[in-house]
Enzyme design. Structure first.
Site, PDB file in Angstrom:
ATOM      1  N   GLU A   1     -37.462  23.192  35.069  1.00 10.36           N
ATOM      2  CA  GLU A   1     -38.356  22.413  33.905  1.00 10.36           C
ATOM      3  C   GLU A   1     -39.601  22.682  34.045  1.00 10.36           C
ATOM      4  OE1 GLU A   1     -36.591  21.820  29.940  1.00 10.36           O
ATOM      5  OE2 GLU A   1     -37.305  23.754  31.167  1.00 10.36           O
TER       6      GLU A   1
ATOM      7  N   THR B   1     -43.728  23.126  23.558  1.00 10.32           N
ATOM      8  CA  THR B   1     -43.480  22.252  23.883  1.00 10.32           C
ATOM      9  C   THR B   1     -44.903  21.004  24.492  1.00 10.32           C
ATOM     10  OG1 THR B   1     -41.306  23.123  25.253  1.00 10.32           O
ATOM     11  CG2 THR B   1     -41.491  21.412  25.714  1.00 10.32           C
TER      12      THR B   1
END
Length: 310
Positions: A131, A184
């Site tokens: 991530e 994002t």
């Protein structure tokens, strides 16, 4: 011991309305598939990536499927090479934890091929490193449910502390992914840093209510608790027809609806698969009127996380 393994890791819905960066749940579909094969040397080589339209790098230090494997091997002090084949089975930038699924599948596969030297839950910090590569921060609200299954609360990051909670058996998720892109990092930038105290209090009440509702099969409480006062008002600006899609879901029996992760996917909770399917179809219709193509996924809460494929 096998020399090759194929792993499926599920998509996830993070934030779950009121639980920004602390709630996440796994779904049965979609998800990513990873094939990991042992090499005679210690090289990690991405041999193939499909389903990404050529967007993803094959550099093992920059791809989310291999970074967790590299950090895992370093931690164990093991010199073992792998050939990696990544099959993306969901859209990139969908708000469904695409990078997380790859991260989890890769390190889960490596652990299996090496005879499970670590428990599955102990693979979480390595998955989080994937991530970090994807969005610049090692968030756990997608990777934790993808790895562990079910509904996960990230209670703390320092130290890392997470809790899995029971969810109602008849709770289903309808996810509609419109064919638009929300980055994002951009979605995080748009968030306002200040928050009014009244909103924080209301949000905290909803967080507590959602947890209790899930644990006690209280579907009305789940629905009442799915109001996001802090994040959704800002992020929904990036998603065309969001308010109409959400209201349509509620009008057709959904308990509640919100943005999945950073978006653009929108999810809705419903009691029962039949209602969830109806809700999903009606949500799609709103986007269709605006000329936006969508994918629909309807699923229960995936309680198992990754699994080995034949």
């Amino acid at each position: 011991m096998a020399d090759s393994i194929k792993i499926f890791a599920p998509a996830t819905v993070a934030n779950v309305a009121c639980g920004f960066d602390i709630f996440g749940l796994a779904v049965d579909n979609p998800g990513d598939e990873v094939v990991l094969s042992k090499r005679e040397d210690d090289q990690i080589i991405i041999q193939e990536i499909t389903g990404d339209e050529g967007k993803l790098t094959k550099d093992p230090e920059k791809n989310t499927v291999t970074v967790p494997v590299l950090r895992y091997l370093e931690k164990l002090g093991i010199k073992q090479g792998f050939d990696v084949r990544l099959h993306k089975k969901m859209p990139l930038g969908s708000g469904l934890g695409s990078s997380s699924a790859s991260s989890v599948a890769g390190v889960f596969a490596a652990n299996k091929l090496l005879g499970n030297p670590m428990e599955t839950k102990d693979l979480l910090p390595f998955s989080m490193e994937g991530e970090r590569v994807a969005c610049g921060a090692a968030h756990a609200d997608n990777v934790a449910p993808a790895l562990l299954g079910g509904f996960v609360i990230i209670r703390s990051y320092d130290p890392l502390d997470f809790v899995q909670i029971k969810t109602p058996s008849e709770l289903y998720v309808s996810i509609v992914h419109p064919d638009i892109e929300v980055n994002t990092k951009d979605a995080r930038i748009i968030l306002r840093q200040e928050a009014i105290l009244k909103k924080i209090i209301a949000q905290t009440g909803n967080v507590a209510g959602l947890v209790v509702g899930l644990m006690t099969d209280n579907y009305p409480l789940i629905g009442r608790s799915m109001t996001d006062y802090l994040i959704e008002p800002n992020r929904s600006i990036l998603i065309p027809y969001f308010n109409e899609v959400k209201q349509t879901a509620l009008n057709h029996g959904a308990l509640g609806a919100s943005i999945s992760g950073a978006g653009p996917s929108i999810f809705a909770f419903s009691k029962g698969k039949e209602t969830a399917e109806k809700v999903g179809v009606e949500m799609k219709k709103v986007f269709a009127k605006g000329g936006i193509e969508t994918n629909l996924f309807v699923s229960g809460i995936n309680q198992n996380g990754p699994r080995i494929l034949d």
